[in-house]
Design a protein around this motif. Structure first.
Motif, PDB file in Angstrom:
ATOM      1  N   ALA A  85      54.988  43.640  39.474  1.00 37.91           N
ATOM      2  CA  ALA A  85      54.786  45.067  39.691  1.00 37.91           C
ATOM      3  C   ALA A  85      53.332  45.499  39.572  1.00 37.91           C
ATOM      4  CB  ALA A  85      55.652  45.858  38.725  1.00 37.91           C
ATOM      5  N   PHE A  86      52.614  44.988  38.573  1.00 36.98           N
ATOM      6  CA  PHE A  86      51.262  45.464  38.338  1.00 36.98           C
ATOM      7  C   PHE A  86      50.305  44.285  38.148  1.00 36.98           C
ATOM      8  CE2 PHE A  86      54.134  48.743  36.463  1.00 36.98           C
ATOM      9  CZ  PHE A  86      53.965  49.683  37.473  1.00 36.98           C
ATOM     10  N   PRO A  87      49.984  43.571  39.221  1.00 41.34           N
ATOM     11  CA  PRO A  87      49.102  42.406  39.087  1.00 41.34           C
ATOM     12  C   PRO A  87      47.712  42.772  38.587  1.00 41.34           C
ATOM     13  CG  PRO A  87      49.431  42.964  41.397  1.00 41.34           C
ATOM     14  CD  PRO A  87      50.416  43.770  40.617  1.00 41.34           C
ATOM     15  N   ALA A  88      47.238  43.990  38.888  1.00 41.14           N
ATOM     16  CA  ALA A  88      45.904  44.378  38.421  1.00 41.14           C
ATOM     17  C   ALA A  88      45.846  44.409  36.900  1.00 41.14           C
ATOM     18  CB  ALA A  88      45.519  45.741  38.994  1.00 41.14           C
ATOM     19  N   THR A  89      46.952  44.796  36.259  1.00 40.09           N
ATOM     20  CA  THR A  89      46.985  44.821  34.795  1.00 40.09           C
ATOM     21  C   THR A  89      46.845  43.412  34.227  1.00 40.09           C
ATOM     22  OG1 THR A  89      48.406  46.775  34.837  1.00 40.09           O
ATOM     23  CG2 THR A  89      48.312  45.538  32.778  1.00 40.09           C
ATOM     24  N   ALA A  90      47.534  42.460  34.845  1.00 36.27           N
ATOM     25  CA  ALA A  90      47.432  41.072  34.383  1.00 36.27           C
ATOM     26  C   ALA A  90      46.012  40.546  34.541  1.00 36.27           C
ATOM     27  CB  ALA A  90      48.417  40.197  35.155  1.00 36.27           C
ATOM     28  N   HIS A  91      45.390  40.835  35.677  1.00 33.76           N
ATOM     29  CA  HIS A  91      44.002  40.411  35.883  1.00 33.76           C
ATOM     30  C   HIS A  91      43.076  41.063  34.858  1.00 33.76           C
ATOM     31  CE1 HIS A  91      44.610  38.124  39.513  1.00 33.76           C
ATOM     32  NE2 HIS A  91      45.106  39.142  40.180  1.00 33.76           N
ATOM     33  N   LEU A  92      43.315  42.340  34.580  1.00 29.09           N
ATOM     34  CA  LEU A  92      42.456  43.060  33.649  1.00 29.09           C
ATOM     35  C   LEU A  92      42.570  42.483  32.241  1.00 29.09           C
ATOM     36  CD1 LEU A  92      40.460  45.387  33.403  1.00 29.09           C
ATOM     37  CD2 LEU A  92      42.386  46.928  33.013  1.00 29.09           C
ATOM     38  N   ASN A  93      43.774  42.161  31.816  1.00 29.25           N
ATOM     39  CA  ASN A  93      43.952  41.545  30.496  1.00 29.25           C
ATOM     40  C   ASN A  93      43.238  40.196  30.413  1.00 29.25           C
ATOM     41  OD1 ASN A  93      45.487  43.594  29.318  1.00 29.25           O
ATOM     42  ND2 ASN A  93      47.402  42.807  30.177  1.00 29.25           N
ATOM     43  N   ALA A  94      43.315  39.426  31.499  1.00 27.57           N
ATOM     44  CA  ALA A  94      42.623  38.135  31.520  1.00 27.57           C
ATOM     45  C   ALA A  94      41.111  38.326  31.475  1.00 27.57           C
ATOM     46  CB  ALA A  94      43.027  37.354  32.768  1.00 27.57           C
ATOM     47  N   TYR A  95      40.639  39.378  32.142  1.00 27.74           N
ATOM     48  CA  TYR A  95      39.210  39.672  32.120  1.00 27.74           C
ATOM     49  C   TYR A  95      38.731  40.015  30.710  1.00 27.74           C
ATOM     50  CZ  TYR A  95      34.941  42.355  32.500  1.00 27.74           C
ATOM     51  OH  TYR A  95      33.677  42.830  32.300  1.00 27.74           O
ATOM     52  N   ILE A  96      39.489  40.853  30.016  1.00 28.25           N
ATOM     53  CA  ILE A  96      39.116  41.243  28.655  1.00 28.25           C
ATOM     54  C   ILE A  96      39.018  40.008  27.758  1.00 28.25           C
ATOM     55  CG2 ILE A  96      39.868  42.503  26.601  1.00 28.25           C
ATOM     56  CD1 ILE A  96      38.857  44.350  28.759  1.00 28.25           C
ATOM     57  N   LYS A  97      39.976  39.108  27.879  1.00 27.33           N
ATOM     58  CA  LYS A  97      39.967  37.888  27.073  1.00 27.33           C
ATOM     59  C   LYS A  97      38.729  37.045  27.372  1.00 27.33           C
ATOM     60  CE  LYS A  97      42.608  33.688  26.069  1.00 27.33           C
ATOM     61  NZ  LYS A  97      43.839  32.907  26.387  1.00 27.33           N
ATOM     62  N   ALA A  98      38.424  36.874  28.656  1.00 22.96           N
ATOM     63  CA  ALA A  98      37.260  36.070  29.025  1.00 22.96           C
ATOM     64  C   ALA A  98      35.965  36.753  28.599  1.00 22.96           C
ATOM     65  CB  ALA A  98      37.263  35.821  30.531  1.00 22.96           C
ATOM     66  N   PHE A  99      35.886  38.069  28.786  1.00 24.14           N
ATOM     67  CA  PHE A  99      34.680  38.809  28.400  1.00 24.14           C
ATOM     68  C   PHE A  99      34.401  38.636  26.914  1.00 24.14           C
ATOM     69  CE2 PHE A  99      32.222  42.369  26.945  1.00 24.14           C
ATOM     70  CZ  PHE A  99      31.333  42.634  27.969  1.00 24.14           C
ATOM     71  N   ASN A 100      35.422  38.800  26.096  1.00 24.93           N
ATOM     72  CA  ASN A 100      35.237  38.750  24.647  1.00 24.93           C
ATOM     73  C   ASN A 100      34.953  37.348  24.120  1.00 24.93           C
ATOM     74  OD1 ASN A 100      35.582  41.511  24.368  1.00 24.93           O
ATOM     75  ND2 ASN A 100      37.788  41.353  24.018  1.00 24.93           N
ATOM     76  N   SER A 101      35.147  36.341  24.956  1.00 24.91           N
ATOM     77  CA  SER A 101      34.858  34.970  24.519  1.00 24.91           C
ATOM     78  C   SER A 101      33.368  34.750  24.301  1.00 24.91           C
ATOM     79  CB  SER A 101      35.377  33.969  25.554  1.00 24.91           C
ATOM     80  OG  SER A 101      34.557  33.982  26.723  1.00 24.91           O
ATOM     81  N   GLY A 102      32.543  35.530  25.001  1.00 24.04           N
ATOM     82  CA  GLY A 102      31.098  35.327  24.919  1.00 24.04           C
ATOM     83  C   GLY A 102      30.632  34.069  25.621  1.00 24.04           C
ATOM     84  N   SER A 103      31.524  33.435  26.358  1.00 23.86           N
ATOM     85  CA  SER A 103      31.232  32.154  26.999  1.00 23.86           C
ATOM     86  C   SER A 103      31.010  32.332  28.495  1.00 23.86           C
ATOM     87  CB  SER A 103      32.390  31.179  26.766  1.00 23.86           C
ATOM     88  OG  SER A 103      32.288  30.056  27.621  1.00 23.86           O
ATOM     89  N   ALA A 104      29.843  31.931  28.969  1.00 28.18           N
ATOM     90  CA  ALA A 104      29.574  31.990  30.405  1.00 28.18           C
ATOM     91  C   ALA A 104      30.513  31.063  31.166  1.00 28.18           C
ATOM     92  CB  ALA A 104      28.120  31.624  30.683  1.00 28.18           C
ATOM     93  N   ASP A 105      30.846  29.921  30.574  1.00 31.03           N
ATOM     94  CA  ASP A 105      31.750  28.981  31.244  1.00 31.03           C
ATOM     95  C   ASP A 105      33.141  29.580  31.414  1.00 31.03           C
ATOM     96  OD1 ASP A 105      29.811  27.057  31.520  1.00 31.03           O
ATOM     97  OD2 ASP A 105      30.357  25.986  29.684  1.00 31.03           O
TER      98      ASP A 105
END
Length: 458
Positions: A31-51
């Motif tokens: 139903a809301f794929p943008a929400t799933a992408h956004l949650n994944a983005y937040i996780k990656a952003f907060n990792s502090g890891s460029a990789d």
């Protein structure tokens, strides 16, 4: 109401219309794929890891988005923005739609932002963009909605721009067209505050980096004519180019795609040079051409004004004429763009908007930007045009009269500098074209264009 600031953590130059209402039968299975992408983005952003962020971009972003803004360019932005924001935490989902999600987020330094994620309508519904808009009052968030029809759109845009102009947050011209038929065209504010000259629908505005699109079109025309090749090195055309490594290794393709390692001409040399002495492509070259490459050509991606100066010099060498004459005769005139050129600043050109800048001080007094401008723009930016001429340019691109690659879905180009802000957004599928030209600081045009795009009827 203060003008909203679009914070370009992750942007793609395409019409961001994916976050609009859609019928149930068109909705994706999830139903809301943008929400799933956004949650994944937040996780990656907060990792502090460029990789980790690099992998996120590769896994979650649409191919068209990555062609427009490559992964390494996004990593460079991420590194800068992570150091500023520290972290991101979603406070609440403000709205979810089949192809877009709005979420309120707080940064590690305490700022509030409205995040908007938009996805493709076709499976697998990968990301088109995520952009951030500062929020003054988290308890009072306005979520833009698509309007019912073009008449309602025009009314909403007019009311929005009237309010922005009255608040001294917008000065410029806005044109909206569908299938190149104008639906809305109005001017606001003053072209010259000192002389009390109002902006008009035919006022010429400084485009900033939108000029790079004209340079790209010129290079592609010369390539199609067999007069240069994308893999030709700089030294083939400019044998005396000061940086020998760049001359031998940097190709036309590298310059076009900003993977050359050549940096910017803005810097200490530019600041020390009398601006009225910078009037030709060759006047720009000493500002950067002998400097070391920032990375091995083809191994990185970084915005490069200097690279587009070199493209201008190559155009001059190949054609035997100056850059300004070539684009005037081969790009502007075929399109009927009679009010577009890189005008010399002190030649008394009529109907020209003067740039007004707050010099980086929010809420500060607006002053003329002429001390920051060169005597004449270049192949990297700084020319002038009107909203009507830019409509003609996009229409010529749509018919193939002027060629650019990668515009199957549309075009998104923008420019900005102190007292200069411009944006063009064209969606080939829907036919909508939004042109915003302003003589205020960025992100005046980009913010207005994004708001208008979010209101476009389906």
């Amino acid at each position: 109401m203060a003008l909203r600031f679009i914070f370009g953590l992750i942007t793609v130059c395409s019409m961001g219309r994916a976050a609009q209402n859609s019928s149930a039968q068109d909705a994706p299975a999830q139903a809301f794929p943008a929400t799933a992408h956004l949650n994944a983005y937040i996780k990656a952003f907060n990792s502090g890891s460029a990789d980790e962020m690099r992998q996120f971009f590769k896994d979650h972003y649409a191919a068209a988005a990555l062609r427009e803004t490559p992964v390494e360019a996004r990593i460079a932005r991420y590194t800068t923005n992570f150091s500023r924001l520290k972290s991101l935490q979603i406070q609440k989902i403000a709205a979810e739609r089949p192809y877009g999600t709005f979420a309120l987020a707080k940064t590690g330094n305490g700022d509030d932002f409205l995040l908007r994620a938009a996805v493709e309508k076709q499976p697998p519904h990968k990301l088109l963009f995520i952009f951030f808009e500062p929020v003054d009052d988290p308890k009072n968030i306005a979520i833009p909605d698509p309007k019912a029809d073009d008449r309602e759109l025009a009314a909403a845009v007019g009311a929005f721009l009237d309010a922005q102009a009255k608040a001294d947050e917008f000065s410029g011209v806005v044109l909206i067209a569908k299938n190149f038929k104008v639906l809305f065209h109005e001017a606001y504010g003053e072209a010259d505050r000192e002389k009390k000259i109002p902006n008009g629908k035919t006022t010429k505005f400084n485009l900033g980096s939108i000029n790079k699109s004209f340079t790209r079109a010129a290079i592609h025309k010369l390539e199609k004519e067999g007069r240069l090749g994308f893999d030709d090195p700089i030294q083939k055309f400019l044998p005396d180019y000061p940086n020998r490594q760049a001359a031998e290794k940097v190709t036309v393709r590298h310059l076009l795609e900003m993977t050359s390692g050549i940096g910017d001409f803005f810097g200490t040399r530019y600041e020390a040079t009398p601006k009225d002495k910078i009037r030709s492509i060759r006047d720009y070259l000493p500002l950067f051409a002998d400097l070391p490459l920032e990375f091995e050509p083809g191994r990185g991606n970084r915005y490069s004004n200097g690279g587009y100066i070199v493209l201008g010099a190559i155009i001059e060498k190949v054609t035997g004429t100056d850059y300004y004459t070539y684009v005037r005769e081969n790009i502007f005139q075929p399109c009927g763009m009679s009010d577009t050129d890189s005008y010399e600043r002190d030649k008394g050109i009529s109907n020209l908007a003067m740039g007004h800048t707050r010099r980086g001080q929010p809420g500060g007094e607006r002053v003329l930007n002429h001390q920051t401008l060169p005597g004449r723009g270049s192949s990297a930016g700084g020319g002038y045009s009107t909203s009507e001429d830019l409509l003609k340019y996009v229409q010529a691109l749509s018919t193939g009269k002027i060629f650019l690659p990668d515009i199957a879905n549309g075009l998104g180009i923008a420019g900005g500098a102190p007292g200069i802000s411009s944006a063009v957004e064209w969606d080939r599928r829907s036919g909508y074209l939004v042109i915003v030209l302003t003589n205020f600081d960025p992100p005046a045009a980009g913010a207005a264009a994004r708001r208008i795009v979010s209101w476009l009827p389906e």
